[in-house]
Design a protein around this motif. Structure first.
Motif, PDB file in Angstrom:
ATOM      1  N   ALA A 115       0.860  -1.181   0.000  1.00 21.03           N
ATOM      2  CA  ALA A 115       0.000   0.000   0.000  1.00 21.03           C
ATOM      3  C   ALA A 115       0.897   1.231   0.000  1.00 21.03           C
ATOM      4  O   ALA A 115       1.894   1.276   0.731  1.00 21.03           O
ATOM      5  N   GLY A 116       0.550   2.197  -0.817  1.00 22.37           N
ATOM      6  CA  GLY A 116       1.322   3.424  -0.898  1.00 22.37           C
ATOM      7  C   GLY A 116       0.572   4.585  -0.280  1.00 22.37           C
ATOM      8  O   GLY A 116      -0.660   4.609  -0.266  1.00 22.37           O
ATOM      9  N   SER A 117       1.330   5.538   0.242  1.00 26.12           N
ATOM     10  CA  SER A 117       0.732   6.756   0.778  1.00 26.12           C
ATOM     11  C   SER A 117       1.693   7.915   0.533  1.00 26.12           C
ATOM     12  O   SER A 117       2.908   7.729   0.494  1.00 26.12           O
ATOM     13  N   TRP A 118       1.119   9.094   0.359  1.00 19.08           N
ATOM     14  CA  TRP A 118       1.912  10.291   0.092  1.00 19.08           C
ATOM     15  C   TRP A 118       2.204  11.024   1.397  1.00 19.08           C
ATOM     16  O   TRP A 118       1.378  11.051   2.306  1.00 19.08           O
ATOM     17  N   SER A 119       3.399  11.608   1.460  1.00 18.81           N
ATOM     18  CA  SER A 119       3.761  12.473   2.582  1.00 18.81           C
ATOM     19  C   SER A 119       4.613  13.607   2.027  1.00 18.81           C
ATOM     20  O   SER A 119       5.074  13.547   0.887  1.00 18.81           O
ATOM     21  N   VAL A 120       4.808  14.627   2.826  1.00 17.34           N
ATOM     22  CA  VAL A 120       5.674  15.742   2.445  1.00 17.34           C
ATOM     23  C   VAL A 120       6.846  15.762   3.411  1.00 17.34           C
ATOM     24  O   VAL A 120       6.665  15.818   4.626  1.00 17.34           O
ATOM     25  N   VAL A 121       8.054  15.676   2.861  1.00 18.41           N
ATOM     26  CA  VAL A 121       9.283  15.688   3.651  1.00 18.41           C
ATOM     27  C   VAL A 121      10.168  16.786   3.095  1.00 18.41           C
ATOM     28  O   VAL A 121      10.507  16.778   1.901  1.00 18.41           O
ATOM     29  N   ASP A 122      10.537  17.739   3.937  1.00 16.26           N
ATOM     30  CA  ASP A 122      11.365  18.867   3.516  1.00 16.26           C
ATOM     31  C   ASP A 122      10.775  19.561   2.288  1.00 16.26           C
ATOM     32  O   ASP A 122      11.504  19.935   1.364  1.00 16.26           O
ATOM     33  N   GLY A 123       9.465  19.693   2.275  1.00 15.95           N
ATOM     34  CA  GLY A 123       8.791  20.379   1.185  1.00 15.95           C
ATOM     35  C   GLY A 123       8.626  19.559  -0.087  1.00 15.95           C
ATOM     36  O   GLY A 123       8.123  20.067  -1.084  1.00 15.95           O
ATOM     37  N   ARG A 124       9.044  18.307  -0.067  1.00 17.78           N
ATOM     38  CA  ARG A 124       8.931  17.445  -1.250  1.00 17.78           C
ATOM     39  C   ARG A 124       7.949  16.323  -0.974  1.00 17.78           C
ATOM     40  O   ARG A 124       7.972  15.720   0.090  1.00 17.78           O
ATOM     41  N   ARG A 125       7.139  16.043  -1.966  1.00 16.37           N
ATOM     42  CA  ARG A 125       6.201  14.914  -1.840  1.00 16.37           C
ATOM     43  C   ARG A 125       6.941  13.601  -2.063  1.00 16.37           C
ATOM     44  O   ARG A 125       7.751  13.497  -2.981  1.00 16.37           O
ATOM     45  N   ARG A 126       6.646  12.645  -1.201  1.00 13.88           N
ATOM     46  CA  ARG A 126       7.241  11.306  -1.331  1.00 13.88           C
ATOM     47  C   ARG A 126       6.138  10.278  -1.202  1.00 13.88           C
ATOM     48  O   ARG A 126       5.240  10.406  -0.381  1.00 13.88           O
ATOM     49  N   ARG A 127       6.269   9.232  -1.984  1.00  8.01           N
ATOM     50  CA  ARG A 127       5.335   8.111  -1.877  1.00  8.01           C
ATOM     51  C   ARG A 127       6.045   6.996  -1.119  1.00  8.01           C
ATOM     52  O   ARG A 127       7.107   6.526  -1.527  1.00  8.01           O
ATOM     53  N   SER A 128       5.473   6.613  -0.014  1.00 12.98           N
ATOM     54  CA  SER A 128       6.027   5.528   0.791  1.00 12.98           C
ATOM     55  C   SER A 128       5.148   4.297   0.623  1.00 12.98           C
ATOM     56  O   SER A 128       3.947   4.409   0.368  1.00 12.98           O
ATOM     57  N   TYR A 129       5.759   3.152   0.786  1.00  7.65           N
ATOM     58  CA  TYR A 129       5.066   1.880   0.595  1.00  7.65           C
ATOM     59  C   TYR A 129       5.264   1.013   1.819  1.00  7.65           C
ATOM     60  O   TYR A 129       6.299   1.080   2.487  1.00  7.65           O
ATOM     61  N   GLN A 130       4.267   0.182   2.078  1.00  8.04           N
ATOM     62  CA  GLN A 130       4.379  -0.806   3.153  1.00  8.04           C
ATOM     63  C   GLN A 130       3.649  -2.070   2.742  1.00  8.04           C
ATOM     64  O   GLN A 130       2.766  -2.040   1.885  1.00  8.04           O
ATOM     65  N   LEU A 131       4.052  -3.176   3.342  1.00 11.17           N
ATOM     66  CA  LEU A 131       3.403  -4.452   3.057  1.00 11.17           C
ATOM     67  C   LEU A 131       1.966  -4.438   3.561  1.00 11.17           C
ATOM     68  O   LEU A 131       1.683  -3.901   4.628  1.00 11.17           O
ATOM     69  N   THR A 132       1.090  -5.057   2.819  1.00 10.57           N
ATOM     70  CA  THR A 132      -0.254  -5.333   3.297  1.00 10.57           C
ATOM     71  C   THR A 132      -0.240  -6.730   3.912  1.00 10.57           C
ATOM     72  O   THR A 132       0.761  -7.452   3.816  1.00 10.57           O
ATOM     73  N   ALA A 133      -1.347  -7.124   4.513  1.00 13.42           N
ATOM     74  CA  ALA A 133      -1.442  -8.485   5.056  1.00 13.42           C
ATOM     75  C   ALA A 133      -1.261  -9.507   3.940  1.00 13.42           C
ATOM     76  O   ALA A 133      -0.571 -10.524   4.121  1.00 13.42           O
ATOM     77  N   ASP A 134      -1.848  -9.235   2.760  1.00  9.94           N
ATOM     78  CA  ASP A 134      -1.662 -10.143   1.615  1.00  9.94           C
ATOM     79  C   ASP A 134      -0.204 -10.186   1.181  1.00  9.94           C
ATOM     80  O   ASP A 134       0.313 -11.239   0.817  1.00  9.94           O
ATOM     81  N   GLY A 135       0.457  -9.039   1.228  1.00 11.54           N
ATOM     82  CA  GLY A 135       1.870  -8.981   0.874  1.00 11.54           C
ATOM     83  C   GLY A 135       2.731  -9.779   1.831  1.00 11.54           C
ATOM     84  O   GLY A 135       3.669 -10.467   1.416  1.00 11.54           O
ATOM     85  N   GLN A 136       2.410  -9.705   3.120  1.00 11.26           N
ATOM     86  CA  GLN A 136       3.159 -10.477   4.113  1.00 11.26           C
ATOM     87  C   GLN A 136       2.958 -11.970   3.893  1.00 11.26           C
ATOM     88  O   GLN A 136       3.900 -12.746   3.967  1.00 11.26           O
ATOM     89  N   ARG A 137       1.720 -12.383   3.602  1.00 11.48           N
ATOM     90  CA  ARG A 137       1.454 -13.807   3.323  1.00 11.48           C
ATOM     91  C   ARG A 137       2.209 -14.263   2.074  1.00 11.48           C
ATOM     92  O   ARG A 137       2.783 -15.347   2.043  1.00 11.48           O
ATOM     93  N   LYS A 138       2.190 -13.419   1.042  1.00  5.06           N
ATOM     94  CA  LYS A 138       2.905 -13.740  -0.205  1.00  5.06           C
ATOM     95  C   LYS A 138       4.396 -13.893   0.068  1.00  5.06           C
ATOM     96  O   LYS A 138       5.033 -14.842  -0.403  1.00  5.06           O
ATOM     97  N   LEU A 139       4.961 -12.970   0.836  1.00  5.46           N
ATOM     98  CA  LEU A 139       6.388 -13.022   1.157  1.00  5.46           C
ATOM     99  C   LEU A 139       6.724 -14.288   1.941  1.00  5.46           C
ATOM    100  O   LEU A 139       7.708 -14.961   1.642  1.00  5.46           O
TER     101      LEU A 139
END
Length: 114
Positions: free
Chosen positions: A63-87
């Motif tokens: 799952a991705g989410s947007w944040s602003v760091v030092d005035g710049r937009r960044r898209r961060s990603y993290q595993l979902t429950a399905d992603g953890q099972r797949k891994l």
């Protein structure tokens, strides 16, 4: 030995999932973690990493989410429950595959008896 993106084809998704197992990271940090974790062997172009991240997100594995760091937009990603099972499943598959290949590559494995 530096490995190019073509060699990783078919393995990149699970490597990205494994990279995210430590927690959320933004896209470039994922690329850098993969490079650093492989001691520079997997130094992939962003044109390889970002499409794979988008594919994993569409599949519901991250799952991705947007944040602003030092005035710049960044898209961060993290595993979902399905992603953890797949891994988890892919890790088990990889261990079995690696064990089988290691056995087949043992010296004398292919000697014939007469």
């Amino acid at each position: 030995m530096r490995v190019d993106a073509q060699v990783l084809k078919g393995h990149l998704d699970v490597l990205l999932l494994a990279t995210l197992a430590v927690g959320p990271l933004h896209g470039y940090a994922i690329k850098e973690a993969l490079r650093d974790g492989s001691e520079g062997r997997f130094d992939l172009p962003t044109g390889t990493v970002y499409p794979a991240l988008h594919r994993l997100e569409r599949a519901g594995l991250i799952a991705g989410s947007w944040s602003v760091v030092d005035g710049r937009r960044r898209r961060s990603y993290q595993l979902t429950a399905d992603g953890q099972r797949k891994l988890t499943g892919e890790r088990a598959n990889w261990r079995e595959f690696a064990s089988t290949v290691t056995t087949l590559l043992e010296p004398g494995r292919w000697q014939t008896t007469t």
